[in-house]
Scaffold this motif. Structure first.
Motif, PDB file in Angstrom:
ATOM      1  N   ARG A 107      -6.329   9.853  -6.991  1.00 51.55           N
ATOM      2  CA  ARG A 107      -5.509   8.785  -7.018  1.00 51.55           C
ATOM      3  C   ARG A 107      -5.414   8.076  -8.377  1.00 51.55           C
ATOM      4  O   ARG A 107      -4.154   7.626  -8.470  1.00 51.55           O
ATOM      5  N   LYS A 123      -3.226   4.523 -14.003  1.00 48.79           N
ATOM      6  CA  LYS A 123      -2.258   4.695 -13.020  1.00 48.79           C
ATOM      7  C   LYS A 123      -2.846   4.864 -11.745  1.00 48.79           C
ATOM      8  O   LYS A 123      -3.988   5.671 -11.676  1.00 48.79           O
ATOM      9  N   ILE A 124      -2.332   4.261 -10.696  1.00 47.74           N
ATOM     10  CA  ILE A 124      -2.791   4.469  -9.111  1.00 47.74           C
ATOM     11  C   ILE A 124      -1.659   5.252  -8.388  1.00 47.74           C
ATOM     12  O   ILE A 124      -0.777   4.467  -8.409  1.00 47.74           O
ATOM     13  N   GLN A 125      -1.910   6.071  -7.684  1.00 44.65           N
ATOM     14  CA  GLN A 125      -0.528   6.685  -6.706  1.00 44.65           C
ATOM     15  C   GLN A 125      -1.222   7.567  -5.811  1.00 44.65           C
ATOM     16  O   GLN A 125      -1.751   8.564  -6.232  1.00 44.65           O
ATOM     17  N   PRO A 126      -1.242   6.980  -4.487  1.00 39.70           N
ATOM     18  CA  PRO A 126      -0.755   5.818  -4.088  1.00 39.70           C
ATOM     19  C   PRO A 126      -1.846   4.931  -3.855  1.00 39.70           C
ATOM     20  O   PRO A 126      -3.171   5.210  -3.843  1.00 39.70           O
ATOM     21  N   ALA A 127      -1.590   3.577  -3.900  1.00 37.38           N
ATOM     22  CA  ALA A 127      -2.570   2.677  -4.022  1.00 37.38           C
ATOM     23  C   ALA A 127      -2.950   2.116  -2.632  1.00 37.38           C
ATOM     24  O   ALA A 127      -2.178   2.419  -1.604  1.00 37.38           O
ATOM     25  N   LYS A 154       0.871  -1.260   0.173  1.00 36.70           N
ATOM     26  CA  LYS A 154       0.058  -0.104  -0.057  1.00 36.70           C
ATOM     27  C   LYS A 154       0.870   1.116  -0.093  1.00 36.70           C
ATOM     28  O   LYS A 154       2.079   1.145   0.428  1.00 36.70           O
ATOM     29  N   LYS A 155       0.341   2.415  -0.513  1.00 38.66           N
ATOM     30  CA  LYS A 155       1.057   3.525  -0.817  1.00 38.66           C
ATOM     31  C   LYS A 155       2.095   3.569  -1.809  1.00 38.66           C
ATOM     32  O   LYS A 155       2.415   4.488  -2.237  1.00 38.66           O
ATOM     33  N   GLN A 156       2.123   2.395  -2.719  1.00 39.94           N
ATOM     34  CA  GLN A 156       3.125   2.405  -3.699  1.00 39.94           C
ATOM     35  C   GLN A 156       2.366   2.804  -4.787  1.00 39.94           C
ATOM     36  O   GLN A 156       1.097   2.648  -5.142  1.00 39.94           O
ATOM     37  N   PRO A 157       2.895   3.259  -5.830  1.00 41.26           N
ATOM     38  CA  PRO A 157       2.311   3.706  -7.274  1.00 41.26           C
ATOM     39  C   PRO A 157       2.326   2.110  -8.001  1.00 41.26           C
ATOM     40  O   PRO A 157       3.220   1.256  -7.854  1.00 41.26           O
ATOM     41  N   VAL A 158       1.307   2.000  -9.145  1.00 42.12           N
ATOM     42  CA  VAL A 158       1.147   1.319 -10.007  1.00 42.12           C
ATOM     43  C   VAL A 158       0.472   1.529 -11.241  1.00 42.12           C
ATOM     44  O   VAL A 158      -0.048   2.492 -11.347  1.00 42.12           O
ATOM     45  N   ALA A 159       0.894   0.902 -12.336  1.00 38.97           N
ATOM     46  CA  ALA A 159       0.571   1.418 -13.835  1.00 38.97           C
ATOM     47  C   ALA A 159       0.098   0.182 -14.553  1.00 38.97           C
ATOM     48  O   ALA A 159       0.791  -0.791 -14.449  1.00 38.97           O
TER      49      ALA A 159
END
Lengths: 112, 110
Positions: free
Chosen positions: A64, A78-82, A15-20
């Protein structure tokens, strides 16, 4: 003819990490959709593109989530932060204008 | 608001029998109704659709019936096969916006 291509197929992050997530639609399909699917439920629309224009992003949590389709072909979500609640399958679909939507295999996201 | 829902979450059918999956919808302005099949680990796969001005449409082993009076949609699968085991979603389209229901899991008993 190749279908909708998505990558990665699976992603596990803290959690709190980005993802694409990446999507390549069917050739010639000008409309591209991103959906979120929770277990046991139907897909829910996040955003719809007509070429490079986002024509419906009313369900996209813009604090986010972000998406782009710069050249009107491939798209990135993209999700930031997850957050933990973002764990789901993210589906991409494409269609011609007013045509049938064809779905990719999805990306299964797990947020720990 | 508009919604699409399913009557039965799970349906078990003997191989070779016919299957009927039902769906209720609420948006009478929808112009298309669509059935998708989703196998485990895959995205939804288009099966068949029907325009709102029709009441029946047939495909290969599948028939969709639309009853606008009671806002009901059904998918009939003839001679159900093990490969038909999946989750089936009905969906409605209004101005290119597609709204999906919860889904019905079809289990085919060999």
């Amino acid at each position: 003819e190749a279908g909708v291509v998505q990558s990665p197929r699976y992603k596990i992050i803290e959690k709190k990490q980005p993802v694409a997530f990446w999507c390549n639609p069917i050739s010639g399909h000008n409309t591209l959709y991103w959906y979120l699917q929770n277990l046991g439920q139907g897909p829910e629309l996040l955003i719809r593109y007509e070429n490079e224009e986002a024509v419906d992003d009313s369900q996209l949590p813009k604090d986010r989530f972000s998406a782009e389709r710069l050249k009107g072909v491939d798209s990135t979500l993209k999700i930031q932060p997850a957050e933990l609640g973002d764990s789901a399958v993210y589906l991409c679909a494409s269609s011609t204008t007013s045509g049938t939507q064809y779905f990719g295999p999805g990306t299964r996201l797990t947020v720990l | 608001g508009e919604s699409v829902g399913l009557h039965l979450p799970t349906l078990s059918v003997q191989e070779g029998d016919n299957s009927i999956i039902n769906c209720a919808y609420s948006n009478s302005a929808s112009d298309y109704f669509i059935w998708y099949k989703q196998e485990s680990g895959k995205g939804p796969q288009f099966i068949i659709d029907i325009r709102s001005n029709m009441d029946k449409r047939q495909g290969q082993r599948v028939t969709v019936l639309l009853n606008k009076t009671v806002k009901h949609l059904s998918l009939q699968i003839a001679a159900t096969q093990p490969g038909d085991s999946a989750v089936y979603f009905c969906a409605e389209r209004w101005y290119q916006k597609v709204t999906f229901g919860i889904g019905t899991k079809l289990q085919v008993i060999p």
